[in-house]
Design a protein around this motif. Structure first.
Motif, PDB file in Angstrom:
ATOM      1  N   ALA A   1      16.155 -22.244 -25.087  1.00 58.77           N
ATOM      2  CA  ALA A   1      14.853 -22.873 -24.876  1.00 58.77           C
ATOM      3  C   ALA A   1      13.874 -22.493 -25.993  1.00 58.77           C
ATOM      4  CB  ALA A   1      14.293 -22.476 -23.509  1.00 58.77           C
ATOM      5  N   ILE A   2      13.947 -21.252 -26.423  1.00 61.65           N
ATOM      6  CA  ILE A   2      13.088 -20.818 -27.539  1.00 61.65           C
ATOM      7  C   ILE A   2      13.459 -21.607 -28.792  1.00 61.65           C
ATOM      8  CG2 ILE A   2      12.562 -18.884 -29.081  1.00 61.65           C
ATOM      9  CD1 ILE A   2      13.120 -17.040 -26.556  1.00 61.65           C
ATOM     10  N   ASP A   3      14.743 -21.699 -29.059  1.00 60.52           N
ATOM     11  CA  ASP A   3      15.190 -22.426 -30.246  1.00 60.52           C
ATOM     12  C   ASP A   3      14.740 -23.888 -30.202  1.00 60.52           C
ATOM     13  OD1 ASP A   3      16.341 -20.131 -31.144  1.00 60.52           O
ATOM     14  OD2 ASP A   3      18.413 -20.701 -30.673  1.00 60.52           O
ATOM     15  N   HIS A   4      14.828 -24.457 -29.011  1.00 59.38           N
ATOM     16  CA  HIS A   4      14.373 -25.849 -28.872  1.00 59.38           C
ATOM     17  C   HIS A   4      12.900 -25.962 -29.243  1.00 59.38           C
ATOM     18  CE1 HIS A   4      13.342 -29.745 -27.255  1.00 59.38           C
ATOM     19  NE2 HIS A   4      12.499 -29.187 -26.412  1.00 59.38           N
ATOM     20  N   ASN A   5      12.088 -25.038 -28.760  1.00 53.06           N
ATOM     21  CA  ASN A   5      10.656 -25.084 -29.083  1.00 53.06           C
ATOM     22  C   ASN A   5      10.423 -24.934 -30.591  1.00 53.06           C
ATOM     23  OD1 ASN A   5       8.444 -25.149 -26.809  1.00 53.06           O
ATOM     24  ND2 ASN A   5      10.244 -24.145 -25.917  1.00 53.06           N
ATOM     25  N   ILE A   6      11.201 -24.077 -31.196  1.00 48.64           N
ATOM     26  CA  ILE A   6      11.033 -23.885 -32.643  1.00 48.64           C
ATOM     27  C   ILE A   6      11.458 -25.136 -33.395  1.00 48.64           C
ATOM     28  CG2 ILE A   6      11.889 -22.528 -34.613  1.00 48.64           C
ATOM     29  CD1 ILE A   6      11.962 -20.091 -32.679  1.00 48.64           C
ATOM     30  N   GLU A   7      12.483 -25.779 -32.897  1.00 51.34           N
ATOM     31  CA  GLU A   7      12.909 -27.045 -33.501  1.00 51.34           C
ATOM     32  C   GLU A   7      11.803 -28.100 -33.360  1.00 51.34           C
ATOM     33  OE1 GLU A   7      16.039 -28.960 -31.399  1.00 51.34           O
ATOM     34  OE2 GLU A   7      16.804 -30.049 -33.147  1.00 51.34           O
ATOM     35  N   VAL A   8      11.175 -28.108 -32.218  1.00 50.13           N
ATOM     36  CA  VAL A   8      10.089 -29.071 -31.986  1.00 50.13           C
ATOM     37  C   VAL A   8       8.959 -28.833 -32.980  1.00 50.13           C
ATOM     38  CG1 VAL A   8       8.298 -29.774 -30.346  1.00 50.13           C
ATOM     39  CG2 VAL A   8      10.653 -29.437 -29.556  1.00 50.13           C
ATOM     40  N   ILE A   9       8.641 -27.565 -33.219  1.00 48.92           N
ATOM     41  CA  ILE A   9       7.606 -27.252 -34.210  1.00 48.92           C
ATOM     42  C   ILE A   9       7.989 -27.853 -35.558  1.00 48.92           C
ATOM     43  CG2 ILE A   9       6.513 -25.373 -35.506  1.00 48.92           C
ATOM     44  CD1 ILE A   9       6.900 -23.602 -32.965  1.00 48.92           C
ATOM     45  N   LYS A  10       9.262 -27.738 -35.925  1.00 51.44           N
ATOM     46  CA  LYS A  10       9.696 -28.265 -37.232  1.00 51.44           C
ATOM     47  C   LYS A  10       9.550 -29.778 -37.301  1.00 51.44           C
ATOM     48  CE  LYS A  10      12.387 -24.381 -38.675  1.00 51.44           C
ATOM     49  NZ  LYS A  10      13.480 -23.645 -38.011  1.00 51.44           N
ATOM     50  N   TYR A  11       9.912 -30.434 -36.224  1.00 52.63           N
ATOM     51  CA  TYR A  11       9.693 -31.883 -36.208  1.00 52.63           C
ATOM     52  C   TYR A  11       8.203 -32.179 -36.371  1.00 52.63           C
ATOM     53  CZ  TYR A  11      14.486 -32.966 -34.677  1.00 52.63           C
ATOM     54  OH  TYR A  11      15.830 -33.124 -34.609  1.00 52.63           O
TER      55      TYR A  11
ATOM     56  N   SER B   1       9.343 -14.842 -24.343  1.00 48.99           N
ATOM     57  CA  SER B   1       9.821 -16.078 -24.969  1.00 48.99           C
ATOM     58  C   SER B   1       8.691 -16.748 -25.749  1.00 48.99           C
ATOM     59  CB  SER B   1      10.358 -17.040 -23.909  1.00 48.99           C
ATOM     60  OG  SER B   1      11.450 -16.474 -23.222  1.00 48.99           O
ATOM     61  N   LEU B   2       7.520 -16.797 -25.144  1.00 45.59           N
ATOM     62  CA  LEU B   2       6.383 -17.431 -25.821  1.00 45.59           C
ATOM     63  C   LEU B   2       6.007 -16.659 -27.087  1.00 45.59           C
ATOM     64  CD1 LEU B   2       4.109 -18.420 -22.801  1.00 45.59           C
ATOM     65  CD2 LEU B   2       5.185 -19.996 -24.422  1.00 45.59           C
ATOM     66  N   GLU B   3       6.173 -15.362 -27.026  1.00 45.47           N
ATOM     67  CA  GLU B   3       5.862 -14.550 -28.199  1.00 45.47           C
ATOM     68  C   GLU B   3       6.765 -14.943 -29.374  1.00 45.47           C
ATOM     69  OE1 GLU B   3       6.362 -10.331 -27.630  1.00 45.47           O
ATOM     70  OE2 GLU B   3       4.380  -9.969 -28.523  1.00 45.47           O
TER      71      GLU B   3
ATOM     72  N   ASN C   1       5.591 -16.571 -32.893  1.00 39.10           N
ATOM     73  CA  ASN C   1       5.946 -16.024 -34.217  1.00 39.10           C
ATOM     74  C   ASN C   1       6.443 -17.099 -35.169  1.00 39.10           C
ATOM     75  OD1 ASN C   1       5.213 -13.521 -33.347  1.00 39.10           O
ATOM     76  ND2 ASN C   1       7.323 -12.870 -32.829  1.00 39.10           N
ATOM     77  N   ALA C   2       6.998 -18.148 -34.617  1.00 40.60           N
ATOM     78  CA  ALA C   2       7.518 -19.228 -35.453  1.00 40.60           C
ATOM     79  C   ALA C   2       6.462 -20.279 -35.764  1.00 40.60           C
ATOM     80  CB  ALA C   2       8.710 -19.888 -34.749  1.00 40.60           C
ATOM     81  N   LEU C   3       5.286 -20.073 -35.241  1.00 40.66           N
ATOM     82  CA  LEU C   3       4.228 -21.077 -35.372  1.00 40.66           C
ATOM     83  C   LEU C   3       3.555 -20.975 -36.742  1.00 40.66           C
ATOM     84  CD1 LEU C   3       3.454 -22.954 -32.931  1.00 40.66           C
ATOM     85  CD2 LEU C   3       1.545 -21.407 -32.517  1.00 40.66           C
ATOM     86  N   PRO C   4       3.418 -22.075 -37.469  1.00 41.25           N
ATOM     87  CA  PRO C   4       2.683 -22.034 -38.751  1.00 41.25           C
ATOM     88  C   PRO C   4       1.266 -21.506 -38.547  1.00 41.25           C
ATOM     89  CG  PRO C   4       3.795 -24.151 -38.467  1.00 41.25           C
ATOM     90  CD  PRO C   4       3.931 -23.417 -37.172  1.00 41.25           C
ATOM     91  N   ASP C   5       0.704 -21.010 -39.626  1.00 44.04           N
ATOM     92  CA  ASP C   5      -0.608 -20.353 -39.515  1.00 44.04           C
ATOM     93  C   ASP C   5      -1.708 -21.259 -38.991  1.00 44.04           C
ATOM     94  OD1 ASP C   5       0.382 -17.977 -40.312  1.00 44.04           O
ATOM     95  OD2 ASP C   5      -0.297 -18.121 -42.397  1.00 44.04           O
ATOM     96  N   ASP C   6      -1.639 -22.511 -39.359  1.00 43.43           N
ATOM     97  CA  ASP C   6      -2.734 -23.414 -38.946  1.00 43.43           C
ATOM     98  C   ASP C   6      -2.405 -24.174 -37.661  1.00 43.43           C
ATOM     99  OD1 ASP C   6      -0.723 -24.861 -40.097  1.00 43.43           O
ATOM    100  OD2 ASP C   6      -2.051 -26.199 -41.213  1.00 43.43           O
ATOM    101  N   TRP C   7      -1.436 -23.690 -36.934  1.00 40.24           N
ATOM    102  CA  TRP C   7      -1.091 -24.323 -35.655  1.00 40.24           C
ATOM    103  C   TRP C   7      -1.654 -23.524 -34.485  1.00 40.24           C
ATOM    104  CZ3 TRP C   7       3.486 -27.596 -34.011  1.00 40.24           C
ATOM    105  CH2 TRP C   7       3.833 -28.523 -35.009  1.00 40.24           C
ATOM    106  N   LYS C   8      -1.717 -24.226 -33.358  1.00 42.93           N
ATOM    107  CA  LYS C   8      -1.980 -23.517 -32.101  1.00 42.93           C
ATOM    108  C   LYS C   8      -0.899 -23.908 -31.092  1.00 42.93           C
ATOM    109  CE  LYS C   8      -5.423 -26.994 -30.642  1.00 42.93           C
ATOM    110  NZ  LYS C   8      -6.805 -27.299 -30.264  1.00 42.93           N
TER     111      LYS C   8
END
Lengths: 427, 427, 427, 427
Positions: free
Chosen positions: D155-165, D200-202, D206-213
């Protein structure tokens, strides 16, 4: 009126055969499940719930109030009433006072009386939701959150005075239930009201003795019907976190919106180290202030499931959380109602102690909700009453408190002593 | 204190230019939509809402009450207060009395006073939810539903006495709000309590003059917190159907469980010919008794949509349904609060009259919820205030009732006349 | 897969010693309270609850569905699943079908299969809340209440067809759950929709065999989120009264607004002779369709208290009311879930039978809510499980149905037989 | 299908006379109240609300789904649909995507298409409440809170993938709506589940770009019906505070228990600097996902009152909060429904801008709830539609978006293009 040891013993004697049979059968059953019955009885026996001084007379609604007769007319008589409860159940050895309803004139005499009855003083409660005669400023539009600094000052000073009364009696906590809020959209600036409340609480905290805590109650509505300054556990926790270690959240079971999962709130507050105490009662609609366990006994059990799970044992549970009733008795005899409430609370605690935690943990880990439910139901369906009776008998309390209360005609005696027209201060 | 025609005229004069501009612009717009503005203004002007005698002083909760000052100390002063409201809005020319709070000593004198102020008497209300001094039996455990026939008899007799007071004043309806119910599971046999209630109501109906109706209120909880004998519209309708043509259901907007679709209830009662009247107020949580329209103005509009749709025209709507407010004013000046409520009710009525019924009917027939919503919103979003102002001005009322109330310092005047310490009987 | 008598006997044998001890202790206790244990066990044994055909596979929400594996792929397999439940508990010897999900192709063969498994057919359910492939008109905007007569005709014909399917299987009741309503204010003319519904139901009633009843369900919301045509018991009763003796109200425990007193509704419907049946489940928020007794076991007990009180004995209760489950199993194995539900229902029934009615009646008559509560709690706290176990063992069911279900690896067997990818028709 | 500038201009031309009259009258009125109409129109014009990609087809409930025809069959068509909405109202220039429903295969081509239509990409949404084909682990028992670390990792990986999209499309926020929770008491250890969720959210943070929320949604129930891991704003805020500055709370208007004061929550989150964004919709019962403003328009206005009060001006409000719709269209054309929602949101914003803040502040300071209510009602009752129309016309949008949508037969055109049987991915 006081209930004597002889009266208790005599009452218990009559029930001993029947009790012993049912207790020994249950004890055998539990023992075969590897439960240490002696430890269990001990845990049940030592768990106590405090009685609110404001709930010893007939309660009422805005539509009316029907007196019960023999209501305590002053603080001394209130303490005597708690003494009666405690004599009957040996589980209510503390009273929680409300100032100014119960302002102790002579603290030494009050302490002496309480000591005689084995009663101690739990959290003291301030009152800034009513105006008292000769009060300079009105709380009509709030107290700790008021727009006017002079009103806030008056309310802060009152709380500090309440702490002083509490110190004289050996209390260790101040309960702040803030009725502040607004009745109409637009009436109040939510953020400014919350900021002012925080500042007021900070001043009160500063006046708090080192070994005290302040319990911050929350409530979604009533007496304000649009917003309350501290409407929910989130706001109470927000304040408690800003105020520091002395500040904790108090959970009143009736102070939630419909369908709230209260046990989850309890568990999160425990996790955050911020669960300060309880006001027990039960309700079907709102803050109905009914006898604990009379409407949703399974919810009460689930709350105790969290409490047992989230504390590190008997001492942690008993000492770090304040256990208090907050109820209103519109149609029942207050003393009978309180006896029923304490019994229901202890029953839920005892059932929560019965839960097979190893089995529950495994069911959770393996995502087996059927197994988890069976595990809880196994404990909940166990007829725990012989255990509670045993714990009472060993403590010197009555096997059947309400039965003895009625056999001794306690209410009639109180009416004889105090008359039919006394009205207890309170809700 | 009375408000003179000159004061009204003077006030209106000052606002006439601004009003005329906005009214004529709106009138042009509506006319271009084929709406007959004259008819509309007439409908608005003739629609009146009665004032409850028990809501002319500060209200309170079980936690406290904060007096407003200048509260009416007797029935005469209550009628004078309604006179003030009516002088300001010309839409509140009736008062609904509560016995024994407002027992008229000298009916002729009361009638004379009311006539002077153009006030008539709407439904009279009985009170069996409180004990009065010197009352033989207590209503603690019910009145019309009580297990003891003697208590029921007392409550029936009281209702019959209330009818007689009403007859002397020209009332044509009795409102029965029954607080009977139970606080705890098991306390009451639901069916027997309902049967006894039916029999009691039947006796009251028999005593009802031919041209009267009895309005049966329902409420899910408070002051009883487990069950009420008449908890919902279904039970009220059941009773009304058994009691016959004189019995109708009264809808109090605050007497519903969370999320109830009240407008649908209104429409079904209309369909069954059993909608007897309203107690208007607003609420966010329970029976909060707030200013009508202050919390859910769109719901109020939807209710009036059903009322306009379900009645056969202005006369049917005005004459066959009792329009009353039931509110409690904890923080507002009662007179200002009531002015706001009447305004909100009339606004919703006016907006409901604006709905293009042909268009709505077509949207419904063709299952076009977007179109139906647009149709309702078109009416709801129209700024109707110039129409209400015009209707007031033509009726001799104030362009801005609350503005004039404040300009004339009405409350200060009342305090001067009556003092700060009077407390009005009521809730 | 079928469970054999030998498997049951073997399972029961292993538990007999422990069971006999607890049963005989409880039997002695109850006997000493003048309760006839044989009668009681007989009452418990003969009480059965029907299984819904649509709840034998994994349920889901609009957000998703997680299959369980081994789900029944057709009506025969559904009946076999009910056969498994019934073999384990001997309390679920009937199935309630949903058409067209379970249209019986060959009624004779279906009857034969059911007979083999001792299964009969309870109420048949129509479905006009979904569109079926090749259906001429859509139910998107309603069925029996639709604005278009052709749609209504299609829905009426479907219901009549369902009756015919039911007749071939020996059903005696049609359950109509009408999802009709509106999603937005204004979308529907409430009164016209209700009138059309009434006319449609009248045609269905006319097609009903003489010994059938039609059960009219009510629900406040979902799938329509502004209004439902039959939102509450009041509307259902209104229709049932107009439709005549064959029409009754069906109570689904999950179909109420927050805080509704369901037991009072049950009691009033009984009083009016209009309680037709139940859809049992439990819920915390809305129509959650959870395992009966998993959230509010005390409420379930209070409902059975009314049922025992309001019927004239075992036969009246068993024969004149339809006892059915309606649930959805999102995370549990459906068969385990249904076993838990039936157990909880029977437990509540048994506890209600334990209530000392004489004592309760006296407490009510003398307005003693403490006594009434003690009376109910006495029954509710009794650990009734040995009685239910005894009734099961005597009926040839398993002492511990879920235990045996797991010991026999029933789900794995079903997956072996049917595969992991079957999806049962239903919710 | 695309809507041309000429079609818009032509449409607007036809309405210009009537519009100009009403706008100029309103502008004069507002100007006389010292409101700068030009500034106001500018504020209204620049305020945009994003469209959810999952709400462009017909929505459904667990009971069924009725397709609308012409639904977008892929991401490109979804963007085109948003293009249609934006062409009509110039207020919906962004789309919020849901992965994997809308996984962009060729980000460059998607960006090009979006650019052509003036559409940008708002927050991207992950989906761990459904299982996708070929997914290794099931989310049946949770995702970020799952007991099994492998499921959490997936689930974490999925969220990180979503960030990349999202990064590829220019998004700046990730919305996490966690359906995790439990269906039955006992199923889940509340505290451990919350701790695992935090961890998990942490990792996601950590994978979130600097200008993201990251926007953390809360919801009290559905699809889990006993507990949700993040049930309320208090829990979301607790997590957001622990996670740091990138983490904020997202408020979905439908995700609250009955009677919640949502505007107060909004104000407290603003005060704490943690209000991250909105999912707008409306509801009467639960998470009904209805057209914004269709049920409780006054509540929507009160929320915007807090937003205007709690932000430091137009830029702060527009840029620091994510404005998104989350709705489900069971009976309306999704595009019409979204046009109605955006209009209602902007109307509430505009009315909130009209509030006389000086007057409101004075009424609050002097505890004048009547004055405060009048102040809010003054703004709410103003017919603001000419202002919104003016803002649209100046922006190149249609004077009457739904009118033009219908005149141009947009839905028929889409059905012609895409057929009747396409089904949009989503709810």
């Amino acid at each position: 009126m006081r209930i004597t040891k002889e009266q208790i013993l005599d009452h218990n004697q009559k029930q001993s055969k029947e009790h012993n049979e049912s207790f020994s059968f249950l004890a055998d059953q539990l023992t075969s499940q590897n439960i240490d019955v002696e430890v269990l009885v001990n845990q049940i026996a030592s768990f106590e719930v405090s009685i609110p001084s404001w709930a010893l007379g007939a309660g009422g609604t805005r539509f009316g109030r029907f007196p019960i007769g023999g209501e305590p007319g002053n603080l001394e008589e209130k303490i005597e009433d708690v003494g009666l409860i405690h004599a009957l159940n040996r589980s209510s050895g503390a009273i929680s006072l409300h100032i100014p309803w119960d302002t102790p004139g002579d603290a030494a005499a009050i302490n002496k009386l309480a000591e005689d009855l084995n009663i101690t003083f739990d959290a003291v409660n301030s009152n800034t939701f009513q105006d008292q005669p000769n009060q300079e400023y009105s709380y009509k539009f709030g107290s700790l959150s008021h727009t006017d600094a002079k009103v806030r000052k008056q309310a802060i000073d009152h709380n500090i005075e309440v702490i002083k009364y509490g110190e004289a009696l050996g209390s260790k906590a101040l309960t702040v239930w803030l009725a502040d809020g607004s009745v109409f959209p637009g009436q109040q600036n939510f953020r400014k009201a919350l900021e002012r409340t925080y500042q007021s609480l900070e001043e009160i905290c500063n006046a708090l003795p080192d070994d005290w805590k302040v319990l911050i109650e929350y409530k979604p509505y009533e007496p304000n019907f649009y917003s309350m300054v501290i409407p929910d556990w989130g706001t109470s926790l927000l304040l408690a976190n800003k105020l520091g270690v002395k500040a904790k959240t108090l959970v009143d079971l009736g102070h939630h919106l419909p369908n709230t999962n209260i046990e989850q709130i309890v568990s999160i507050l425990l996790m955050e180290g911020k669960l300060g105490g309880f006001h027990f009662n039960d309700s079907k609609y709102g803050d109905d202030d009914l006898t604990t366990g009379s409407i949703k006994p399974y919810q009460l059990f689930l709350i105790f499931n969290e409490l047992v799970e989230g504390t590190s044992g008997k001492d942690d549970l008993e000492q770090n959380i304040s256990w208090m009733i907050d109820a209103s008795h519109n149609v029942k005899d207050p003393l009978e109602d309180l006896l029923q409430s304490v019994e229901a609370i202890k029953k839920s605690y005892a059932q929560a102690l019965l839960i097979d935690r190893q089995k529950l943990s495994e069911a959770r880990q393996s995502n087996d909700p059927v197994g988890a439910q069976e595990c809880l139901q196994e404990a909940f369906q166990t007829d725990i009453r012989p255990l509670l009776r045993e714990a009472r008998i060993r403590s010197g309390a009555a096997a059947n408190p309400i039965g003895l209360f009625r056999d001794l005609n306690v209410r009639s005696e109180l009416i004889n002593e105090r008359g039919s027209d006394t009205i207890a201060t309170g809700l």
